[in-house]
Scaffold this motif. Structure first.
Motif, short mmCIF file in Angstrom:
data_model
loop_
_atom_site.label_atom_id
_atom_site.label_comp_id
_atom_site.label_asym_id
_atom_site.label_seq_id
_atom_site.Cartn_x
_atom_site.Cartn_y
_atom_site.Cartn_z
N ALA A 145 1.13 -8.42 -43.48
CA ALA A 145 1.85 -7.92 -44.87
C ALA A 145 2.25 -6.69 -44.47
CB ALA A 145 0.75 -7.93 -45.86
N GLN A 146 1.69 -6.10 -43.63
CA GLN A 146 2.33 -4.61 -43.18
C GLN A 146 3.56 -4.71 -42.13
OE1 GLN A 146 -0.84 -2.50 -41.21
NE2 GLN A 146 -2.09 -2.01 -43.18
N ALA A 147 3.32 -6.03 -41.59
CA ALA A 147 4.78 -6.13 -40.70
C ALA A 147 5.98 -6.51 -41.57
CB ALA A 147 4.28 -7.19 -39.67
N ALA A 148 5.75 -6.99 -42.81
CA ALA A 148 6.71 -7.47 -43.62
C ALA A 148 7.74 -8.39 -42.91
CB ALA A 148 7.60 -6.26 -44.29
N LEU A 149 6.96 -9.36 -42.16
CA LEU A 149 7.79 -10.53 -41.88
C LEU A 149 8.17 -11.48 -42.83
CD1 LEU A 149 5.48 -11.82 -38.71
CD2 LEU A 149 7.57 -10.37 -38.64
N HIS A 150 9.49 -11.94 -42.55
CA HIS A 150 10.12 -12.85 -43.56
C HIS A 150 9.22 -14.33 -43.37
CE1 HIS A 150 13.12 -15.83 -45.24
NE2 HIS A 150 13.46 -14.83 -45.98
N PRO A 151 8.95 -14.76 -44.71
CA PRO A 151 8.35 -16.02 -44.62
C PRO A 151 8.88 -17.16 -43.57
CG PRO A 151 8.34 -15.09 -46.90
CD PRO A 151 9.46 -14.41 -45.90
N VAL A 152 10.00 -17.25 -43.56
CA VAL A 152 10.57 -18.41 -42.41
C VAL A 152 10.25 -17.90 -41.09
CG1 VAL A 152 12.62 -19.54 -41.93
CG2 VAL A 152 12.32 -19.08 -44.18
N LEU A 153 10.38 -16.65 -40.81
CA LEU A 153 9.98 -16.28 -39.46
C LEU A 153 8.55 -16.48 -39.11
CD1 LEU A 153 10.81 -14.92 -36.69
CD2 LEU A 153 10.42 -12.60 -37.95
N LEU A 154 7.74 -16.05 -40.15
CA LEU A 154 6.45 -16.38 -40.03
C LEU A 154 5.87 -17.66 -39.69
CD1 LEU A 154 3.63 -15.47 -40.05
CD2 LEU A 154 3.52 -15.57 -42.56
N ALA A 155 6.51 -18.62 -40.51
CA ALA A 155 6.64 -19.89 -40.19
C ALA A 155 6.97 -20.52 -38.99
CB ALA A 155 7.11 -20.92 -41.33
N GLY A 156 7.97 -19.84 -38.62
CA GLY A 156 8.59 -20.23 -37.20
C GLY A 156 7.90 -19.85 -36.26
N LEU A 157 6.96 -18.71 -36.49
CA LEU A 157 5.82 -18.32 -35.20
C LEU A 157 4.70 -19.30 -35.30
CD1 LEU A 157 6.54 -14.50 -35.58
CD2 LEU A 157 7.26 -15.78 -33.75
N LEU A 158 4.52 -19.61 -36.44
CA LEU A 158 3.00 -20.09 -36.54
C LEU A 158 3.11 -21.71 -35.81
CD1 LEU A 158 1.86 -19.55 -40.16
CD2 LEU A 158 0.93 -18.58 -38.09
N LEU A 159 4.09 -22.34 -35.88
CA LEU A 159 4.45 -23.88 -35.52
C LEU A 159 4.43 -23.55 -34.16
CD1 LEU A 159 5.10 -26.53 -35.63
CD2 LEU A 159 7.45 -25.91 -35.93
N PRO A 160 4.93 -22.87 -33.18
CA PRO A 160 4.79 -22.66 -31.76
C PRO A 160 3.33 -22.43 -31.50
CG PRO A 160 6.17 -21.19 -32.11
CD PRO A 160 6.07 -21.87 -33.56
N ALA A 161 2.81 -21.63 -32.13
CA ALA A 161 1.49 -21.13 -31.82
C ALA A 161 0.39 -22.40 -31.93
CB ALA A 161 0.85 -20.04 -32.73
N ILE A 162 0.37 -23.17 -32.95
CA ILE A 162 -0.40 -24.30 -32.81
C ILE A 162 -0.02 -25.24 -31.69
CG2 ILE A 162 -1.10 -26.23 -34.44
CD1 ILE A 162 -0.23 -24.47 -36.92
N ILE A 163 1.38 -25.34 -31.41
CA ILE A 163 1.58 -26.28 -30.47
C ILE A 163 0.90 -25.94 -29.34
CG2 ILE A 163 3.20 -27.36 -29.19
CD1 ILE A 163 5.02 -27.31 -31.45
#
Length: 488
Positions: free
Chosen positions: A375-393
């Motif tokens: 929340a402090q980083a204020a990442l755009h939700p789409v960018l956040l989702a785009g980072l979570l996907l490769p992390a899980i992979i």
């Protein structure tokens, strides 16, 4: 046949039990999980519901302890790590009981669905319908081989799960001979690659939308704010876009009209029609049960699939007459019941323990602070989702599957709305990771089975054959994240 029916009444359903048998204890434990989960969910809000939940938790623990000794090394390690971490949480964590209970809710649900689907796989094991569909799928000419193979794998996987890869993979290996390729070794290798990736992608995309799949159940369980009726239409569209992507990458062939009109002498489209009708009937019945009872789609699956599978078995013996068909089905269950559940030990132990392990790791690593940091980083939700996907992979590359990474993320982000992330977008992250991780992990179940069937190293199948699909699939998922975040 009628004499057999007379000798084998339905009251002789259960065999003489040996309570020292691991198979008996495993079956009883997993049966407890299935019944416990179903009653826990259907009686939610009633005082007794919690006790059925405890029974399911205990049943899963007993099942894991019964089967852990005969698992492959990697799965055995995962199960022991999960059990030890759960014990540490119960004994020393301030909120250990709550964390373990949360993880076990997901784990027992997954195990119960797999147990229910075990009945369907058992019925399919001896069905001539499955063999006829398999031969029809394999026997297609080059002009439509990819699309029929990937669609066939998609449909067969709904009923057979990973058995679809075994079935079609072995059929491809037997049919793709050097003689069939006209002595051209390069053409033989090309056909093997195209057929293999078609099967992998067809199988994987099924998990995105089918109410009978574990991937869909895990995604729903990991995003409690999302109802299955909200997710299903979007998930079907996501799956279709992935199938289209695979066809564009490997299925497009420019052929003359004469080549396109070539037909297979082994095609049995009546069997395909009957099989599709069976799948649609099962899914419709599961959804109808869930809707009527105001229950989850997982509960609908657990209620519908076992009786449908038994009716399928009765239908296989129908030529013997009604009474004989019932007696033969009873004998089949009497002989096979204590082999069905132990036969699914790898899938059940890996996915169920992985779901619990992900939840435990999410709390053990103190990831509860992650939402505040994001929340402090204020990442755009789409960018956040785009980072979570490769992390899980990336977590899945350890050989534990996407379920562990999904558990970690869901524990770290229990409420995606606090980060401005739509629940359906987070569910799409989980669905996409399930498919992409399964198709790129050399030691994962999907690639390992396909590599064994194709007789090539897993890294070749995962990276060289299917790598570009993974990269392109990531791009497709990003587009979906943006669209859903903006318009839902």
């Amino acid at each position: 046949m009628n004499r057999l029916a007379d000798k084998l009444p339905l009251t002789a359903f259960f065999p003489r039990l040996s309570f020292g048998s691991r198979a008996v204890w495993s079956t009883l434990a997993l049966s407890t999980v299935g019944v416990g989960v179903l009653l826990r969910d259907l009686l939610a809000g009633h005082a007794t519901a919690i006790w059925f939940g405890y029974a399911a938790d205990l049943g899963l623990t007993v099942y894991l302890l019964c089967e852990v000794h005969v698992l492959a090394r990697m799965v055995k390690t995962t199960v022991w790590l999960t059990l030890l971490l759960a014990l540490a949480a119960l004994l020393s964590w301030p909120s250990g009981w709550q964390v373990v209970a949360q993880g076990l809710d997901r784990s027992t649900t997954v195990a119960a669905i797999l147990a229910a689907m075990g009945f369907m796989v058992e019925a399919a094991r001896t069905s001539s319908l499955i063999r006829r569909v398999g031969y029809t799928v394999i026997g297609q000419p080059k002009s439509r081989r990819y699309v029929v193979l990937t669609t066939g794998a998609h449909l067969l996987a709904i009923v057979l799960n990973v058995g679809a890869i075994n079935l079609l993979g072995n059929m491809v290996r037997r049919s793709n001979t050097l003689a069939a390729a006209g002595g051209d070794a390069q053409l033989q290798a090309q056909r093997l690659r195209e057929s293999s990736v078609a099967i992998i992608r067809g199988f994987g995309t099924m998990a995105m939308w089918s109410p009978l799949s574990i991937g869909f159940a895990v995604a729903l369980a990991s995003v409690p704010a999302l109802h299955w009726q909200e997710l299903l239409p979007y998930a079907m569209a996501l799956s279709l876009s992935y199938l289209l992507l695979g066809w564009l990458l490997d299925g497009v062939h420019w052929k003359t009209a004469a080549a396109i009109n070539t037909s297979s002498p082994r095609a049995d489209w009546r069997a395909v029609h009957d099989f599709v009708a069976l799948i649609l009937a099962v899914i419709a019945a599961a959804l109808a049960a869930a809707f009527a009872l105001h229950a989850s789609v997982s509960d609908g699956v657990m209620l519908v699939v076992p009786p449908v599978a038994l009716l399928w078995l009765v239908r296989q013996y129908a030529r013997a007459g009604v009474s004989s068909a019932l007696a033969l089905t009873a004998r089949r269950m009497r002989q096979r019941l204590f082999q069905i559940f132990p036969g699914f030990r790898t899938e059940i132990c890996m996915i169920a323990s992985g779901a619990l392990l992900g939840t435990l790791l999410g709390h053990a690593l103190h990831l509860q602070a992650i939402p505040a940091l994001l929340a402090q980083a204020a990442l755009h939700p789409v960018l956040l989702a785009g980072l979570l996907l490769p992390a899980i992979i990336a977590v899945a590359q350890l050989g534990v599957g996407a379920v562990v990474g999904i558990g970690i993320v869901s524990a770290a982000i229990p409420d995606p709305a606090l980060l401005g992330l739509k629940p359906v977008v987070l569910a799409f992250v989980f669905l996409s990771s399930w498919v992409l991780a399964g198709g790129i992990t050399p030691y994962g179940a999907t690639i390992a089975i396909m590599a064994r069937a194709a007789d090539v190293p897993g890294r070749i199948v995962a990276l060289q054959w299917n790598g570009r699909f993974t990269l392109a699939g990531y791009g497709v998922s990003l587009a979906w994240f943006a669209a859903l975040q903006a318009w839902t």
